[in-house]
Design a protein around this motif. Structure first.
Motif, PDB file in Angstrom:
ATOM      1  N   LYS A 173       0.808  -1.220   0.000  1.00 53.55           N
ATOM      2  CA  LYS A 173       0.000   0.000   0.000  1.00 53.55           C
ATOM      3  C   LYS A 173       0.841   1.269   0.000  1.00 53.55           C
ATOM      4  O   LYS A 173       0.314   2.364   0.146  1.00 53.55           O
ATOM      5  CB  LYS A 173      -0.919   0.005   1.237  1.00 53.55           C
ATOM      6  CG  LYS A 173      -2.041  -1.023   1.190  1.00 53.55           C
ATOM      7  CD  LYS A 173      -2.881  -0.960   2.454  1.00 53.55           C
ATOM      8  CE  LYS A 173      -4.080  -1.893   2.379  1.00 53.55           C
ATOM      9  NZ  LYS A 173      -5.145  -1.371   1.503  1.00 53.55           N
ATOM     10  N   LEU A 199      -5.058   9.009  -2.165  1.00 55.71           N
ATOM     11  CA  LEU A 199      -4.483   7.745  -1.703  1.00 55.71           C
ATOM     12  C   LEU A 199      -4.672   7.586  -0.200  1.00 55.71           C
ATOM     13  O   LEU A 199      -5.045   6.509   0.288  1.00 55.71           O
ATOM     14  CB  LEU A 199      -2.995   7.687  -2.057  1.00 55.71           C
ATOM     15  CG  LEU A 199      -2.645   7.584  -3.548  1.00 55.71           C
ATOM     16  CD1 LEU A 199      -1.144   7.690  -3.753  1.00 55.71           C
ATOM     17  CD2 LEU A 199      -3.165   6.283  -4.146  1.00 55.71           C
ATOM     18  N   GLY A 203      -8.023   6.621   0.776  1.00 57.39           N
ATOM     19  CA  GLY A 203      -8.285   5.225   0.429  1.00 57.39           C
ATOM     20  C   GLY A 203      -7.450   4.242   1.228  1.00 57.39           C
ATOM     21  O   GLY A 203      -7.264   3.096   0.800  1.00 57.39           O
ATOM     22  N   MET A 263      -4.304   4.117   1.770  1.00 63.44           N
ATOM     23  CA  MET A 263      -2.981   3.821   1.252  1.00 63.44           C
ATOM     24  C   MET A 263      -1.981   4.791   1.870  1.00 63.44           C
ATOM     25  O   MET A 263      -2.367   5.777   2.496  1.00 63.44           O
ATOM     26  CB  MET A 263      -2.970   3.891  -0.274  1.00 63.44           C
ATOM     27  CG  MET A 263      -3.919   2.884  -0.917  1.00 63.44           C
ATOM     28  SD  MET A 263      -3.687   2.756  -2.694  1.00 63.44           S
ATOM     29  CE  MET A 263      -2.100   1.913  -2.782  1.00 63.44           C
ATOM     30  N   ALA A 266      -6.748   2.853  -4.964  1.00 62.77           N
ATOM     31  CA  ALA A 266      -7.143   2.516  -3.597  1.00 62.77           C
ATOM     32  C   ALA A 266      -8.245   1.462  -3.584  1.00 62.77           C
ATOM     33  O   ALA A 266      -8.238   0.543  -2.755  1.00 62.77           O
ATOM     34  CB  ALA A 266      -7.602   3.778  -2.866  1.00 62.77           C
ATOM     35  N   ASN A 302      -7.958  -2.158  -1.812  1.00 65.86           N
ATOM     36  CA  ASN A 302      -8.855  -2.505  -0.710  1.00 65.86           C
ATOM     37  C   ASN A 302      -9.834  -3.622  -1.042  1.00 65.86           C
ATOM     38  O   ASN A 302     -10.627  -4.022  -0.179  1.00 65.86           O
ATOM     39  CB  ASN A 302      -9.631  -1.266  -0.260  1.00 65.86           C
ATOM     40  CG  ASN A 302      -8.736  -0.231   0.386  1.00 65.86           C
ATOM     41  OD1 ASN A 302      -7.839  -0.568   1.148  1.00 65.86           O
ATOM     42  ND2 ASN A 302      -8.946   1.036   0.071  1.00 65.86           N
TER      43      ASN A 302
END
Length: 686
Positions: A302, A321, A324, A326, A447, A451
């Motif tokens: 990530k 990011l 999300g 990350m 992202a 995920n």
């Protein structure tokens, strides 16, 4: 179903072929010709001797034997035409572009059924009707443009909407995405999205098949088939993204339980996609962006480095990011200092790595080498490079292309200034690369991919439970809500922990049960659906005097026919529920319980059956997971017992599919136990 005559025919006939390129019959013929179809090509047109240089037959009866027919004629002529082709001309593949069938009226639906019956009788394949056609690496069987670059290693696109398929292709083409096949299934009279996916799964060749699949669906007719073949393809190394439109929670408005109110059909789709490992997108541009990311090697973590010569886009990408889940880790230490020395004054390497608008192609190459070699906390690299238009930047794109071919970590090119450097980007795309024009759309898409979990195992071990007792209770139950006694027996048979309880219809029974359970205890009315709303719940009852007083008060509440007493436990209120959703089976939901479920609506859903591992992932994906872990000195919830209870509920509804809705709300969870203190179960038998 899908056959070789459809995918790679030796001959194609265009029924309704025309010289008018503004008509579907004219445009599809031109596309087939322009695609240099290597087989025999025929045209049926009753008024022409020649169409686009192809000798025309005046009637379908005049044709020789032909594998595949593309129909672009009025709907009313299609049934007879299909009958002749299937029964007399050996045709086993049909693409019906024409509209005017089940999407229009009952008469059209009957014609559609007749066509399907004819094709089924000869073991043929039908795409459509009411579609734009089919694209394969062998022929351009669509009446639309643009035609994407076709490559066996490109994207397989399956769409329930012809226009949307076209727009998705267009969005992909702009980014450099290539396509292997496009199936526009239209009305899905015989072959739907799930059927195409089944074929792609069963015919998958690890050496030659495309590994990227895109879906656009407006209705999922067979969720079980979609789950089976999507997850199978992903386990084989494919990557799948989908848009499912038309989700609505309207059907849940009249639901009588918390689960029913929260479990909309769209949540079922979300649960299905997560279980299968499908990346769910909200629109076609996001879908095309995900497809572009899929064309690059998978990101193995990530952590992203952002390389840029423009601060604003880098900040926006960092935000997307981070939102999300990350990471854009800070780069420091000797390697970072050494890298900074090789850049112009004013550059920064903390991440984002900004090498300024005056940065050179050589400096970009140095940065990418350093990210790949010197920083273990970097998994992938996003390069944002536009141009102020002062000078050509072909050398920058050439360097980027070289590093993308040779660098171990995936590099994702983001080019925000297409108009200014159009020629450079076109040259970059010609080399086989995909690019991304918008950093935020890219960040959100990356992202989402990161995920999305891997598909769940095809076979899972379900918890053991007393199947015979469960079936006996369900078989003897009437439609509607189970009695408290039945609920207790069912939970015990399923191995779901519950509080000590008893039901009283008289004052003496109430006192006797209270003495058996012990104080403190909870008293609740039996009868009204929403107990709290009618004053039918009393907590922290500590003596017999209060038991007697509250029993007599509660029995006067409307619809009450008994009072339930239960041991009062301490812990965090959590919730588990299930609801049977048409076509999808049972959804199982979890979250914080009590009033929080109504206020926060923070739930995670999965499709039964669920493994304990999948249940644990649901718990950990809750926004309120920190509360379950225990914050600010609060006692945590026993996560193992919580996930076990979720898995047991999912197994229970497999044994007893007649359960329409079921709420365990709340369960009280502490460090030692997770115990159901209230339950409601509704039965609906077919």
């Amino acid at each position: 179903m899908i056959n070789q005559q459809l995918l790679n025919p030796s001959g194609i006939v265009i029924i309704g072929g025309s010289d008018d390129l503004q008509k579907p019959g004219g445009k599809v013929l031109k596309n087939v010709i322009d695609g240099k179809f290597p087989g025999n090509l025929f045209v049926v047109n009753p008024k022409a001797e020649e169409v686009q240089g192809i000798p025309a037959h005046h009637h379908v009866k005049d044709l020789p034997q032909v594998d595949c027919a593309i129909l672009a004629i009025a709907a009313k002529y299609c049934p007879e035409t299909v009958e002749i082709l299937a029964k007399e001309k050996g045709t086993r593949a049909f693409v019906i572009l024409s509209a005017g069938f089940s999407e229009e009226n009952a008469e059209g639906a009957e014609m559609e059924k007749q066509i399907v019956k004819t094709i089924d009788e000869v073991g043929g394949a039908l795409i459509g009707p009411n579609c734009i056609g089919i694209l394969t690496t062998h022929y351009n069987g669509v009446f639309t443009t643009p035609i994407p670059q076709l490559d066996p290693q490109g994207v397989d696109l399956i769409s329930g909407s012809g226009a949307t398929a076209l727009f998705i292709m267009d969005a992909g083409i702009q980014k450099g995405v290539k396509f292997s096949s496009v199936f526009s299934v239209g009305n899905s009279a015989q072959i739907g999205v799930e059927d195409v996916l089944e074929y792609l799964d069963e015919s998958f060749d690890p050496q030659s098949s495309s590994r990227v699949k895109l879906l656009y669906v407006e209705s999922i007719e067979n969720p079980e088939k979609l789950l089976k073949h999507a997850s199978s393809l992903i386990r084989k190394g494919c990557r799948i993204a989908a848009v499912k439109s038309g989700g609505s929670a309207a059907g849940s408005r009249a639901a009588s339980s918390h689960t029913g109110a929260l479990a909309s059909p769209d949540i079922a789709v979300e649960a299905l996609f997560r279980k299968a490992g499908i990346v769910r997108c909200k629109g076609r541009d996001e879908l095309a962006t995900v497809a572009g990311i899929f064309m690059y090697p998978p990101l193995k973590g990530k952590n992203m480095a952002i390389v840029t010569h423009a601060g604003g886009p880098a900040v926006m990408l960092t935000d997307s990011l981070s939102d999300g889940n990350m990471e854009v880790p800070h780069l420091e230490g000797p390697n970072a200092k050494e890298l900074l020395l090789k850049l112009f004054n004013g550059s920064s390497v903390g991440n984002p790595i900004d090498f300024l608008a005056t940065g050179t192609a050589e400096q970009l190459g140095i940065i990418l080498d350093a990210c790949n070699r010197d920083f273990d906390n970097i998994d992938g690299i996003a390069v944002i490079f536009g141009s102020p238009g002062l000078f050509p930047v072909f050398d920058v794109y050439d360097t980027l292309a070289e590093k993308m071919r040779t660098t171990g970590k995936p590099i994702f090119p983001i080019f925000p200034s297409y108009t200014i450097v159009k020629e450079e980007i076109q040259e970059f795309v010609k080399k086989g690369f995909v690019y991304f024009p918008d950093e935020v759309i890219f960040g959100n898409a990356l992202a989402k991919i990161s995920n999305t979990p891997a598909p769940q195992p095809e076979y899972i071990t379900l918890p053991e439970m007393d199947r015979n007792t469960i079936r006996k209770i369900i078989d003897e139950a009437d439609n509607g809500y189970l009695s408290p006694e039945q609920i207790h027996q069912l939970l015990d048979a399923a191995g779901i922990r519950r509080a000590k309880e008893g039901i009283a219809t008289t004052e003496n029974e109430c006192v006797a049960i209270a003495r058996t359970i012990g104080f403190p205890l909870v008293m609740k009315v039996v009868g009204p659906v929403h107990k709290s709303d009618v004053g039918g719940v009393t907590l922290n009852v500590r003596d017999e005097e209060t038991v007697i007083r509250e029993f007599n008060r509660m029995m006067k509440i409307r619809d009450t026919h008994a009072v339930m007493l239960a041991q009062q436990l301490k812990g965090t209120e959590v919730f588990i529920g299930t609801k049977r959703e048409a076509k999808f089976g049972h959804m199982v939901l979890c979250g914080l319980g009590g009033i929080f479920i109504e206020v926060l609506k923070d739930v995670q859903a999965g499709l039964a059956p669920l493994s304990e591992k999948e249940a644990t992932e649901m718990i950990r994906n809750l926004k309120s997971y920190k509360i379950i872990q225990g914050v600010r000195g609060q006692e945590p919830v026993n996560e193992n017992q919580f996930s076990e209870a979720i898995a047991r509920m999912s197994a229970l509804v497999q044994i007893a599919p007649e359960i329409f809705e079921m709420d365990l709300n709340p369960l009280l969870g502490n460090r030692e136990n997770v115990v159901a203190v209230d339950a409601r179960i509704r039965i609906e038998k077919d």
